[in-house]
Motif scaffolding. Structure first.
Motif, short mmCIF file in Angstrom:
data_model
loop_
_atom_site.label_atom_id
_atom_site.label_comp_id
_atom_site.label_asym_id
_atom_site.label_seq_id
_atom_site.Cartn_x
_atom_site.Cartn_y
_atom_site.Cartn_z
N GLN A 164 0.85 -1.18 0.00
CA GLN A 164 0.00 0.00 0.00
C GLN A 164 0.89 1.24 0.00
N GLN A 165 0.30 2.35 -0.44
CA GLN A 165 1.05 3.59 -0.53
C GLN A 165 1.36 4.07 0.89
N GLN A 166 2.64 4.16 1.21
CA GLN A 166 3.01 4.54 2.57
C GLN A 166 3.09 6.05 2.75
N VAL A 167 3.19 6.75 1.63
CA VAL A 167 3.23 8.20 1.68
C VAL A 167 2.19 8.74 0.69
N LYS A 168 1.30 9.56 1.19
CA LYS A 168 0.24 10.12 0.35
C LYS A 168 0.53 11.59 0.08
N GLN A 169 0.44 11.98 -1.19
CA GLN A 169 0.84 13.32 -1.62
C GLN A 169 -0.30 14.00 -2.33
N SER A 170 -0.44 15.29 -2.08
CA SER A 170 -1.45 16.09 -2.78
C SER A 170 -0.98 17.53 -2.90
N PRO A 171 -1.44 18.27 -3.92
CA PRO A 171 -2.32 17.81 -5.00
C PRO A 171 -1.54 17.04 -6.05
N GLN A 172 -2.23 16.46 -6.98
CA GLN A 172 -1.60 15.75 -8.08
C GLN A 172 -0.96 16.73 -9.06
N SER A 173 -1.62 17.87 -9.24
CA SER A 173 -1.07 18.91 -10.11
C SER A 173 -1.39 20.27 -9.53
N LEU A 174 -0.58 21.25 -9.92
CA LEU A 174 -0.68 22.58 -9.31
C LEU A 174 -0.23 23.61 -10.33
N ILE A 175 -1.01 24.67 -10.49
CA ILE A 175 -0.63 25.78 -11.36
C ILE A 175 -0.54 27.03 -10.50
N VAL A 176 0.59 27.71 -10.57
CA VAL A 176 0.85 28.88 -9.75
C VAL A 176 1.40 29.98 -10.64
N GLN A 177 1.02 31.20 -10.36
CA GLN A 177 1.58 32.32 -11.12
C GLN A 177 2.97 32.65 -10.61
N LYS A 178 3.79 33.15 -11.51
CA LYS A 178 5.14 33.59 -11.14
C LYS A 178 5.07 34.55 -9.96
N GLY A 179 5.93 34.28 -8.97
CA GLY A 179 5.95 35.11 -7.78
C GLY A 179 5.06 34.60 -6.66
N GLY A 180 4.21 33.63 -6.97
CA GLY A 180 3.31 33.08 -5.97
C GLY A 180 3.96 32.01 -5.11
N ILE A 181 3.18 31.48 -4.18
CA ILE A 181 3.66 30.42 -3.29
C ILE A 181 3.06 29.08 -3.73
N SER A 182 3.92 28.10 -3.90
CA SER A 182 3.47 26.74 -4.21
C SER A 182 3.53 25.92 -2.93
N ILE A 183 2.46 25.17 -2.67
CA ILE A 183 2.40 24.36 -1.46
C ILE A 183 1.99 22.94 -1.83
N ILE A 184 2.80 21.98 -1.40
CA ILE A 184 2.53 20.57 -1.66
C ILE A 184 2.54 19.85 -0.32
N ASN A 185 1.56 18.98 -0.14
CA ASN A 185 1.39 18.32 1.16
C ASN A 185 1.58 16.82 1.08
N CYS A 186 2.11 16.26 2.17
CA CYS A 186 2.29 14.82 2.25
C CYS A 186 1.93 14.31 3.64
N ALA A 187 1.49 13.07 3.69
CA ALA A 187 1.15 12.43 4.95
C ALA A 187 1.72 11.02 4.95
N TYR A 188 2.09 10.54 6.13
CA TYR A 188 2.65 9.20 6.25
C TYR A 188 2.03 8.50 7.44
N GLU A 189 2.18 7.18 7.49
CA GLU A 189 1.61 6.39 8.58
C GLU A 189 2.66 5.77 9.49
N ASN A 190 3.79 5.39 8.90
CA ASN A 190 4.78 4.61 9.64
C ASN A 190 5.59 5.50 10.59
N THR A 191 5.39 5.35 11.87
CA THR A 191 6.08 6.20 12.83
C THR A 191 7.57 5.87 12.95
#
Lengths: 115, 115
Positions: A1-28
């Motif tokens: 199973q996927q041990q690390v989950k990532q979102s979003p799948q795709s992202l469009i940002v204007q030049k100068g903006g902030i890009s944010i990508i998130n991840c979550a995991y289960e295995n401590t």
């Protein structure tokens, strides 16, 4: 199973903006959380990494925020530039006698920074 | 210095043929990893070598897949009787040792197409 989950799948940002990508995991047992950047036709390259003893790490325009209790971490790209357009992968790993320090990757985020 | 080198960069083969993919790690790196990257997917861990030894081969997708490493350096990934579902980019990575202090350095991969 996927041990690390990532979102979003795709992202469009204007030049100068902030890009944010998130991840979550289960295995401590994971104790190393890198982000890799991949351009078409190239292998992934290490961008920045963090260990769970700190909550934030900054390198230039790139910052990792880490929330150990929530088992989440994120990548922030400040002042995003068209040259940042690439696929970004989060990953997590911990020492394992069978797999060394093999990275468990998220499925990636395709980032497009528009001029 | 030289990075991780993989050959061939592209391989087109007919279903049922055998293929051999080669990885030359960074000199002195004892840990070597193989990953598979399918279209739109993350990186799937296949196998880890410490020196010439692979402690666990269970990550290989089927018994048609095998891997070896000789002289603590070059590694080959062999796929027998290739199937269309084997089409993917096969990535190799190396690190100086299996720890969080030693990030994985990836090659540019071999793009395998099975027709």
């Amino acid at each position: 199973q996927q041990q690390v989950k990532q979102s979003p799948q795709s992202l469009i940002v204007q030049k100068g903006g902030i890009s944010i990508i998130n991840c979550a995991y289960e295995n401590t047992a994971f104790d190393y959380f890198p982000w890799y950047q991949q351009f078409p036709g190239k292998g992934p390259a290490l961008l920045i990494a963090i260990r769970p003893d700190v909550s934030e790490k900054k390198e230039g325009r790139f910052t990792i925020s880490f929330n150990k209790s929530a088992k989440q971490f994120s990548l922030h790209i400040m002042d995003s530039q068209p040259g940042d357009s690439a696929t970004y992968f989060c990953a997590a790993s911990g020492s394992n006698s069978n797999s060394g320090y093999a990275l468990n990757f998220g499925k990636g985020t395709s980032l497009l920074v528009t001029p | 210095g030289a990075g991780v080198s993989q050959s061939p960069s592209n391989k087109v083969t007919e279903k049922g043929k055998d293929v051999e993919l080669r990885c030359d790690p960074i000199s002195g790196h004892t840990a070597l990893y193989w990953y598979r990257q399918s279209l739109g997917q993350g990186l799937e861990f296949l196998i880890y070598f410490q020196g010439n030894s692979a402690p666990d081969k269970s990550g290989l997708p089927s018994d048609r897949f095998s891997a070896e490493r000789t002289g603590g350096s070059v590694s080959t990934l062999t796929i027998q009787r290739t199937q269309q579902e084997d089409s993917a980019v096969y990535l190799c990575a190396s690190s100086s040792d299996p720890s969080y202090n030693s990030p994985l350095h990836f090659g540019n991969g071999t793009r395998l197409t099975v027709t």
